[in-house]
Motif scaffolding. Structure first.
Motif, short mmCIF file in Angstrom:
data_model
loop_
_atom_site.label_atom_id
_atom_site.label_comp_id
_atom_site.label_asym_id
_atom_site.label_seq_id
_atom_site.Cartn_x
_atom_site.Cartn_y
_atom_site.Cartn_z
N LEU A 23 -0.01 19.68 51.28
CA LEU A 23 -1.06 20.11 50.36
C LEU A 23 -0.91 21.59 50.00
CD1 LEU A 23 -4.07 18.23 51.97
CD2 LEU A 23 -3.00 17.71 49.77
N SER B 230 1.02 20.60 46.81
CA SER B 230 -0.11 20.06 46.04
C SER B 230 -1.37 20.89 46.27
CB SER B 230 -0.34 18.59 46.45
OG SER B 230 -1.27 17.98 45.60
N GLU C 272 -4.78 20.02 44.43
CA GLU C 272 -5.47 18.85 45.00
C GLU C 272 -6.25 19.26 46.25
OE1 GLU C 272 -4.41 14.67 47.34
OE2 GLU C 272 -2.85 15.73 46.21
N ALA D 73 -9.36 21.25 45.25
CA ALA D 73 -10.37 20.40 44.61
C ALA D 73 -11.10 19.53 45.63
CB ALA D 73 -9.70 19.52 43.55
N ASN D 74 -10.39 19.09 46.67
CA ASN D 74 -11.01 18.19 47.64
C ASN D 74 -10.36 18.40 49.01
OD1 ASN D 74 -12.42 16.12 48.89
ND2 ASN D 74 -11.19 14.48 47.99
N SER E 244 -8.59 15.31 50.97
CA SER E 244 -7.13 15.34 50.86
C SER E 244 -6.46 15.13 52.21
CB SER E 244 -6.68 16.70 50.29
OG SER E 244 -7.22 16.90 49.01
N HIS F 160 6.20 17.32 39.93
CA HIS F 160 5.09 18.19 39.52
C HIS F 160 5.36 19.66 39.79
CE1 HIS F 160 4.49 17.41 43.77
NE2 HIS F 160 3.64 18.41 43.84
#
Length: 281
Positions: free
Chosen positions: A78, A82, A85, A88-89, A93, A241
């Motif tokens: 994460l 990421s 992500e 955001a959570n 996550s 990504h």
């Protein structure tokens, strides 16, 4: 034979069997096999090299390490791969449970090797402090078997059809159904399983009895893994990504450079600690 090899990923099912609607996957089984291999080989070392550790010590340390690799691997993914992500959570996550329309297992998508390595280091630091045993000696005890266990993790990636390589014209390439387009790609998971796993295991297992000071084997592992994976990353498809993070280097390569530097740091620092200990004697 060539056609069988190139189309092998299409014929592999990541699910071994299903129990009550819950799928048992090869990837999870590979984690179990990895820890089993490390456990068996470490027990072998203790018995045959007359090392001052009990069999229970091995199981307890690996239990802490297992928690470290799961939490570190997920949090590392994460943070490194990421981050939006995660921001955001954060809780959702990390915890593989969905509370939308009830409570259900949502699964974990994404694990970072480098995050897992950091998680294991932190877990074993806490474990050795709790048991009042030397940290570097404990790490060195397990590190010789770690690469062989890691081999199973990459085989799990291969069966899952994930972390595939870049497009190639070479006959060694394979068609991965989950990859975009229809083109041969390097089976980079198998490259990693062989070089980061088997080759590094053979090196560490061979020199384990000639280790000059605590921390030497750990430093060799950190540098060796980072060195090998840095070059294999040239054959591995960068995360879609993220792409290339810096110039033509992927995030994995940047983390490997940091890992190589950490390996050199461990070698130098542990040598100084060893010399300081000898002078006090």
């Amino acid at each position: 034979m060539l056609s069988w090899w190139q189309n092998l990923p299409s014929g592999m099912d990541p699910i071994i069997f299903t129990v009550g609607g819950f799928p048992v996957r090869w990837y999870g089984m590979m984690y179990i096999l990895a820890f089993a291999v490390v456990y068996i080989l470490t027990r072998y070392r203790i018995k045959n090299e007359q090392l001052p550790y009990s069999p229970a010590f091995v199981g307890d340390a690996l239990t802490w390490a297992m928690v470290g690799v799961l939490l570190g691997g997920r949090i590392g993914y994460l943070l490194f791969y990421s981050f939006p992500e995660f921001i955001a959570n954060p809780l959702g996550s990390i915890i593989p449970v969905s509370f939308s329309g009830g409570c259900s297992f949502s699964g974990i998508a994404g694990m970072s090797y480098h995050g897992g390595a950091i998680g294991v280091i932190i877990a074993l630091m806490l474990f050795t402090r709790n048991r009042k045993v030397p940290f570097l000696k404990t790490i060195d005890l397990f590190i010789t078997a770690l690469p062989l266990g890691y081999t199973f993790g990459r085989i799990g990636n291969f069966i899952n059809g994930e972390l595939y390589g870049r497009v190639t014209d070479a006959a060694i390439g394979m068609y991965f159904p989950s990859a975009p387009g229809f083109a041969l790609r390097h089976p980079s998971q198998l490259y990693e399983a062989f070089f980061e796993g088997i080759v590094l295991f053979v090196i560490l297992w061979t020199i384990r009895k000639q280790s000059p000071y605590p921390g030497f084997l750990s430093g060799i592992y950190l540098f060796g893994y980072g060195f090998v994976r840095f070059f294999i990353e040239f054959y591995r498809e960068p995360d879609a990504h993220l792409g290339f993070v810096f110039m033509q280097f992927s995030m994995g390569q940047l983390l490997c450079l940091a890992m190589m530097a950490a390996g050199i740091g461990v070698l130098l620092a542990s040598k100084q600690l060893s010399l300081a200990g000898q002078r006090k004697q």
